[in-house]
Design a protein around this motif. Structure first.
Motif, PDB file in Angstrom:
ATOM      1  N   LEU A  19       0.850  -1.191   0.000  1.00 50.65           N
ATOM      2  CA  LEU A  19       0.000   0.000   0.000  1.00 50.65           C
ATOM      3  C   LEU A  19       0.884   1.239   0.000  1.00 50.65           C
ATOM      4  O   LEU A  19       1.765   1.396   0.850  1.00 50.65           O
ATOM      5  CB  LEU A  19      -0.907  -0.009   1.237  1.00 50.65           C
ATOM      6  CG  LEU A  19      -1.924   1.127   1.357  1.00 50.65           C
ATOM      7  CD1 LEU A  19      -2.944   1.053   0.222  1.00 50.65           C
ATOM      8  CD2 LEU A  19      -2.627   1.070   2.707  1.00 50.65           C
ATOM      9  N   ALA A  20       0.641   2.146  -0.963  1.00 51.30           N
ATOM     10  CA  ALA A  20       1.511   3.306  -1.144  1.00 51.30           C
ATOM     11  C   ALA A  20       0.849   4.605  -0.710  1.00 51.30           C
ATOM     12  O   ALA A  20       1.492   5.450  -0.074  1.00 51.30           O
ATOM     13  CB  ALA A  20       1.944   3.413  -2.604  1.00 51.30           C
ATOM     14  N   VAL A  22      -3.037   6.532   0.542  1.00 49.60           N
ATOM     15  CA  VAL A  22      -4.437   6.431   0.969  1.00 49.60           C
ATOM     16  C   VAL A  22      -5.002   7.840   1.047  1.00 49.60           C
ATOM     17  O   VAL A  22      -4.359   8.753   1.578  1.00 49.60           O
ATOM     18  CB  VAL A  22      -4.549   5.750   2.356  1.00 49.60           C
ATOM     19  CG1 VAL A  22      -6.001   5.744   2.829  1.00 49.60           C
ATOM     20  CG2 VAL A  22      -3.980   4.345   2.320  1.00 49.60           C
ATOM     21  N   ARG A  27      -7.203   3.985  -2.462  1.00 47.51           N
ATOM     22  CA  ARG A  27      -6.142   3.173  -1.872  1.00 47.51           C
ATOM     23  C   ARG A  27      -5.364   2.545  -3.023  1.00 47.51           C
ATOM     24  O   ARG A  27      -5.903   1.729  -3.777  1.00 47.51           O
ATOM     25  CB  ARG A  27      -6.713   2.078  -0.960  1.00 47.51           C
ATOM     26  CG  ARG A  27      -7.706   2.585   0.080  1.00 47.51           C
ATOM     27  CD  ARG A  27      -8.251   1.457   0.947  1.00 47.51           C
ATOM     28  NE  ARG A  27      -7.259   0.940   1.867  1.00 47.51           N
ATOM     29  CZ  ARG A  27      -6.977   1.503   3.053  1.00 47.51           C
ATOM     30  NH1 ARG A  27      -7.624   2.586   3.445  1.00 47.51           N
ATOM     31  NH2 ARG A  27      -6.060   0.986   3.844  1.00 47.51           N
ATOM     32  N   THR A  29      -1.685   0.675  -4.472  1.00 46.69           N
ATOM     33  CA  THR A  29      -0.385   0.052  -4.252  1.00 46.69           C
ATOM     34  C   THR A  29       0.665   0.813  -5.050  1.00 46.69           C
ATOM     35  O   THR A  29       0.343   1.687  -5.870  1.00 46.69           O
ATOM     36  CB  THR A  29      -0.396  -1.405  -4.705  1.00 46.69           C
ATOM     37  OG1 THR A  29      -0.573  -1.434  -6.138  1.00 46.69           O
ATOM     38  CG2 THR A  29      -1.504  -2.205  -4.022  1.00 46.69           C
ATOM     39  N   TYR A  30       1.934   0.457  -4.848  1.00 42.47           N
ATOM     40  CA  TYR A  30       2.992   1.138  -5.594  1.00 42.47           C
ATOM     41  C   TYR A  30       2.833   0.907  -7.097  1.00 42.47           C
ATOM     42  O   TYR A  30       3.019   1.832  -7.899  1.00 42.47           O
ATOM     43  CB  TYR A  30       4.374   0.697  -5.102  1.00 42.47           C
ATOM     44  CG  TYR A  30       4.789   1.462  -3.873  1.00 42.47           C
ATOM     45  CD1 TYR A  30       5.450   2.680  -3.981  1.00 42.47           C
ATOM     46  CD2 TYR A  30       4.487   0.988  -2.599  1.00 42.47           C
ATOM     47  CE1 TYR A  30       5.808   3.407  -2.860  1.00 42.47           C
ATOM     48  CE2 TYR A  30       4.840   1.706  -1.465  1.00 42.47           C
ATOM     49  CZ  TYR A  30       5.493   2.919  -1.604  1.00 42.47           C
ATOM     50  OH  TYR A  30       5.826   3.640  -0.486  1.00 42.47           O
ATOM     51  N   ARG A 191       3.567   3.300   8.369  1.00 49.00           N
ATOM     52  CA  ARG A 191       2.415   4.071   7.892  1.00 49.00           C
ATOM     53  C   ARG A 191       2.489   5.478   8.480  1.00 49.00           C
ATOM     54  O   ARG A 191       2.504   5.641   9.690  1.00 49.00           O
ATOM     55  CB  ARG A 191       1.105   3.390   8.281  1.00 49.00           C
ATOM     56  CG  ARG A 191       0.899   2.070   7.556  1.00 49.00           C
ATOM     57  CD  ARG A 191      -0.485   1.515   7.777  1.00 49.00           C
ATOM     58  NE  ARG A 191      -0.742   0.388   6.900  1.00 49.00           N
ATOM     59  CZ  ARG A 191      -1.943   0.024   6.486  1.00 49.00           C
ATOM     60  NH1 ARG A 191      -3.018   0.702   6.878  1.00 49.00           N
ATOM     61  NH2 ARG A 191      -2.099  -1.010   5.686  1.00 49.00           N
ATOM     62  N   SER A 210       8.542   7.953   2.961  1.00 50.42           N
ATOM     63  CA  SER A 210       7.585   6.847   2.950  1.00 50.42           C
ATOM     64  C   SER A 210       7.841   5.904   1.780  1.00 50.42           C
ATOM     65  O   SER A 210       7.776   4.675   1.917  1.00 50.42           O
ATOM     66  CB  SER A 210       6.160   7.411   2.878  1.00 50.42           C
ATOM     67  OG  SER A 210       5.203   6.384   2.922  1.00 50.42           O
ATOM     68  N   ALA A 216       3.198   3.496   3.588  1.00 48.88           N
ATOM     69  CA  ALA A 216       1.957   4.105   3.135  1.00 48.88           C
ATOM     70  C   ALA A 216       1.893   5.550   3.594  1.00 48.88           C
ATOM     71  O   ALA A 216       2.112   5.844   4.772  1.00 48.88           O
ATOM     72  CB  ALA A 216       0.759   3.334   3.670  1.00 48.88           C
ATOM     73  N   VAL A 218      -0.606   8.315   4.219  1.00 51.19           N
ATOM     74  CA  VAL A 218      -2.047   8.451   4.436  1.00 51.19           C
ATOM     75  C   VAL A 218      -2.392   9.935   4.442  1.00 51.19           C
ATOM     76  O   VAL A 218      -2.089  10.655   5.395  1.00 51.19           O
ATOM     77  CB  VAL A 218      -2.472   7.781   5.757  1.00 51.19           C
ATOM     78  CG1 VAL A 218      -3.971   7.927   5.964  1.00 51.19           C
ATOM     79  CG2 VAL A 218      -2.072   6.300   5.742  1.00 51.19           C
ATOM     80  N   GLU A 235      -6.359   3.629  10.127  1.00 53.35           N
ATOM     81  CA  GLU A 235      -5.295   3.222   9.205  1.00 53.35           C
ATOM     82  C   GLU A 235      -4.084   2.632   9.913  1.00 53.35           C
ATOM     83  O   GLU A 235      -3.076   2.347   9.271  1.00 53.35           O
ATOM     84  CB  GLU A 235      -4.869   4.413   8.340  1.00 53.35           C
ATOM     85  CG  GLU A 235      -5.973   4.960   7.446  1.00 53.35           C
ATOM     86  CD  GLU A 235      -6.421   3.947   6.399  1.00 53.35           C
ATOM     87  OE1 GLU A 235      -5.658   3.005   6.097  1.00 53.35           O
ATOM     88  OE2 GLU A 235      -7.550   4.105   5.877  1.00 53.35           O
TER      89      GLU A 235
END
Length: 511
Positions: A19-20, A22, A27, A29-30, A191, A210, A216, A218, A235
């Motif tokens: 997860l990259a 949010v 949401r 991913t990379y 995160r 990050s 992630a 956020v 999160e």
């Protein structure tokens, strides 16, 4: 050193399914984010933007803004972000000063954009348009910039003059992020609460750091203490990197409880000194594995690091892994005019460090003042204690000289902050015919307390008599900048709202 586009590609290769980013229901991913960023790179090309062009951004911390930052790194564009609260004349200044070729904005900044004459002749795109562009298919973006190319130009706050542009190269931006990871002991997959604005060095550093750890980011477009607590809980945020004001507001919000933030294992702060009282409360509430005081600036990301902030209140620690610092005598002409142990002076930092900038944008006057013989004169005051740790005491311009004695506002603020009925405090020097300046404390109360009781608290703490406030003003709010820095100049100018009627202060006499 890698350029930032290549750095992001390395993250995609390393952690494609992690997860990259949010932002509400978004949401990614990379691997998914890279596809969106690639589409945005193609969209920037269609706008006619070329490597080396400045793009002005006036946006909150939303995923479209974070995506634009990365797309610019691939495209070789220079991200030039402004506070999303900027007015039309501020946008005009930045457009002209940077020679911006396009402006990116969102709904809350549209009115300011309409008031800007400089932006009227430039291509503009709103956040919704960026989101639509990123829905299209496009070839995978390849980096067009090298490590020596410009990545970003931040503007300093400009409290006493027009803002200064701080251009930074890809290599300096990445070095700052690598140092941030190392100095905060970030693990793979952390995160991060992405609430520090992307027009501020802390926000940009959080975004890039990050990515280095497959973490992630956020997004929190606009800080609200209750919503921040809810987002941390939802999160499972693992680290916080905030200015002290945001910590204060979160801690005092009705929604806060230690259980709701239990996933947070690392606290970091920067941007302003933290009072001893707030340090103590945060340590008790979070019980963090690591509590970092990061002292730095837009110009040079890291000056010093203290990794046990609560264990040694007030300490900014020692030079970061890419840096050397000195404390020189006040009004020193040379960086070799070093102050003695315990002697208060001006803090200077080595310009050869990997995180350093090289000079202000089109401001030789500012360069001449701040850059001397390979050192950056920060304008901050401080001293080194017997252990070699740095204590930052304020700004050169904030020093209070009363009856010939130097008084640091930070020391007085930390003393008063330890009183359990003081919510916030700021200390300044106000003009006085006899003493030159008198130490004046502006206090926001959290309960009933009188000026006399606070005076007794200062006496009992051991604060030297000449440092004790000779006047206390109770106020509804302490004026602050958008990123939480106390605006002492407003207090000196009388631009504040007293709590109820005017509050009498201490007898203005020496003791």
């Amino acid at each position: 050193m890698l350029d930032l586009g290549t750095s992001f590609l390395a993250s995609v290769s390393r952690d494609p399914d992690a997860l990259a980013v949010v932002d509400g229901d978004t949401r990614l991913t990379y691997a998914q984010w890279y596809r969106r960023i690639s589409a945005l790179v193609a969209g920037l090309d269609r706008m006619g933007l070329k490597p080396g062009d400045h793009i002005l951004t006036v946006m909150q911390n939303r995923w479209e803004n974070a995506s634009l930052h990365w797309a610019a790194q691939f495209s070789g564009l220079i991200v030039t972000p402004l506070n999303w609260r900027a007015k039309g004349d501020e946008i005009d200044y930045a457009v002209g000063d940077a020679g911006a070729r396009a402006v990116f904005h969102e709904e809350v900044t549209e009115e300011a954009l309409r008031q800007s004459q400089g932006a009227a002749d430039l291509p503009c795109a709103a956040a919704g348009e960026l989101a639509a562009i990123m829905e299209a298919d496009a070839p995978d973006a390849r980096p067009r910039a090298g490590a020596e190319d410009w990545s970003l130009m931040l503007y300093t706050s400009g409290t006493t003059s027009r803002p200064k542009g701080v251009p930074r190269r890809h290599r300096a931006e990445r070095a700052g992020a690598v140092a941030h990871v190392a100095q905060n002991l970030y693990r793979h997959g952390e995160r991060t609460l992405g609430v520090m604005p992307l027009y501020h060095t802390m926000g940009v550093r959080s975004l890039i750091a990050s990515s280095l750890i497959g973490g992630a980011f956020v997004c929190m477009p606009r800080f609200d203490a209750g919503r921040a607590v809810a987002l941390i809980e939802r999160e499972a945020i693992t680290n916080l990197y905030l200015v002290p004001t945001l910590y204060h507001d979160m801690l005092h919000d009705p929604a806060f409880s230690p259980d709701r933030v239990a996933t947070v294992s690392k606290l970091g702060f920067a941007g302003a000194s933290m009072t001893d009282g707030l340090l103590k409360k945060l340590q008790e509430a979070f019980r963090p594995e690591l509590f970092v005081n990061h002292y730095g600036s837009s110009e040079i990301y890291t000056f010093t690091i203290e990794q046990d902030a609560a264990g040694k209140p007030g300490s900014a620690g020692r030079a970061g892994i890419n840096q050397m610092i000195r404390v020189v005598k006040l009004d020193a002409a040379s960086p070799d005019d070093v102050a003695g142990p315990g002697e208060e002076g001006e803090i200077v930092a080595l310009l050869e460090g990997d995180e350093s900038f090289e000079g202000y944008w089109n401001r030789p006057d500012a360069d001449a003042k701040a850059l001397r013989q390979g050192w950056y004169f920060t304008g901050d005051t401080g001293f080194l204690d017997e252990d070699g740790d740095l204590f930052v005491t304020g700004r050169v311009d904030d020093m209070i000289i009363t009856g010939g004695e130097n008084v640091s506002p930070v020391e007085v603020e930390s003393c008063l902050s330890l009183h359990d009925r003081v919510a916030e405090v700021a200390v300044v020097g106000l003009p006085d015919e006899r003493w030159g300046k008198i130490v004046t404390a502006f206090v926001k109360r959290s309960g009933e307390v009188s000026a006399e009781e606070l005076d007794e608290h200062c006496r009992a703490s051991g604060l030297a008599n000449f440092r004790r406030p000779r006047r206390i003003v109770f106020v509804d709010e302490i004026p602050k900048s958008p990123v939480g820095k106390v605006l002492r100049r407003m207090l000196v100018a009388g631009d504040y709202r007293p709590e109820g009627a005017a509050t009498p202060g201490y007898p203005q006499k020496a003791e």
